[in-house]
Design an enzyme around this catalytic site. Structure first.
Site, PDB file in Angstrom:
ATOM      1  N   CYS A 108      46.616  -9.830  30.868  1.00 19.96           N
ATOM      2  CA  CYS A 108      47.046 -10.035  32.250  1.00 19.96           C
ATOM      3  C   CYS A 108      46.408  -8.895  33.030  1.00 19.96           C
ATOM      4  CB  CYS A 108      48.572  -9.988  32.390  1.00 19.96           C
ATOM      5  SG  CYS A 108      49.066 -10.109  34.121  1.00 19.96           S
ATOM      6  N   CYS A 111      48.948  -7.285  35.781  1.00 21.19           N
ATOM      7  CA  CYS A 111      50.131  -6.534  35.354  1.00 21.19           C
ATOM      8  C   CYS A 111      50.328  -6.710  33.863  1.00 21.19           C
ATOM      9  CB  CYS A 111      51.356  -6.886  36.187  1.00 21.19           C
ATOM     10  SG  CYS A 111      51.721  -8.638  36.330  1.00 21.19           S
ATOM     11  N   SER A 112      51.340  -7.445  33.448  1.00 17.76           N
ATOM     12  CA  SER A 112      51.591  -7.514  32.005  1.00 17.76           C
ATOM     13  C   SER A 112      52.286  -8.816  31.641  1.00 17.76           C
ATOM     14  CB  SER A 112      52.433  -6.323  31.564  1.00 17.76           C
ATOM     15  OG  SER A 112      53.606  -6.270  32.367  1.00 17.76           O
ATOM     16  N   CYS A 113      51.924  -9.912  32.284  1.00 18.20           N
ATOM     17  CA  CYS A 113      52.554 -11.197  31.990  1.00 18.20           C
ATOM     18  C   CYS A 113      52.360 -11.546  30.510  1.00 18.20           C
ATOM     19  CB  CYS A 113      51.960 -12.290  32.871  1.00 18.20           C
ATOM     20  SG  CYS A 113      52.353 -12.026  34.601  1.00 18.20           S
TER      21      CYS A 113
END
Ligand code: FE
Length: 204
Positions: A108, A111-113
């Site tokens: 991602c 961000c950090s999906c």
């Protein structure tokens, strides 16, 4: 949830996110808008109870059952829900299958999906700036650092979870596992393999 959605759980946090989160939680609790006990339950669920074992069961089923595999590739959200894996950050799942011709890697970049219902919470390297930047620019270099060497002629496709979609990589089934039970197969499937940063373990 899209990245520009203010409810997105990791939309661009300011510096010192922990302090700001605490301040927000305190304020929302004082105003009676949230129940801190309910928050604790959500956090504990994804950090302690849901882990990559769920995803490993999905992969093992796909390896064992051709019709489940077909359903998973066509509609991963429905296929995973049928096994009981659904919920936050798993509303729009897409499964991508490694083959002798193509290896898949998930990132991602914003961000950090991450597919929480299948893999739990993301590891810190997945959230790091270095991984997010380099996975796209130099996927083979990143894979080499994870100890993954691709076969000759195997291309890498990088999947960026930039919309509401969360990806699950189905690693290649290791040779020498014919006739294995789903439980035994699931033991070969670690978290990194389902992000594409690793491979399934061999039977030895
Ligand atoms: Fe994200």
């Amino acid at each position: 949830m899209a990245h520009d959605d203010p409810d997105h759980p990791h939309s661009l946090l300011p510096p010192e996110p922990e302090l700001r989160v605490r301040a927000l939680e305190t304020l929302l609790t004082r105003k009676g808008l949230i129940d801190p006990g309910a928050l604790d339950v959500i956090i504990e669920t994804y950090s302690e109870k849901v882990g990559p074992r769920n995803g490993a069961r999905v992969v093992a089923r796909a390896w064992s059952d051709p019709s489940f595999r077909a359903t998973l590739l066509e509609d991963a959200t429905a296929a995973c829900a049928a096994l009981g894996y659904h919920g936050r950050q798993g509303e729009h799942l897409v499964a991508v299958e490694n083959t002798a011709r193509q290896h898949n890697l998930v990132v991602c970049t914003l961000c950090s999906c991450y597919p929480w219902p299948l893999l739990g919470l993301p590891p810190s390297w997945y959230k790091s700036d270095a991984y997010r930047a380099r996975a796209v620019r130099d996927p083979r270099g990143v894979l080499a650092e994870f100890g993954v060497t691709l076969a000759e002629g195997q291309s890498v496709r990088v999947w960026d979870s930039t919309a509401e979609i969360r990806y699950l990589v189905i690693p290649m089934r290791p040779e020498g596992t014919e006739g294995w039970s789903e439980d035994a197969l699931a033991d070969l499937v670690g978290r990194d393999a389902m992000v594409g940063a690793g491979l399934a373990r061999g039977p030895a």
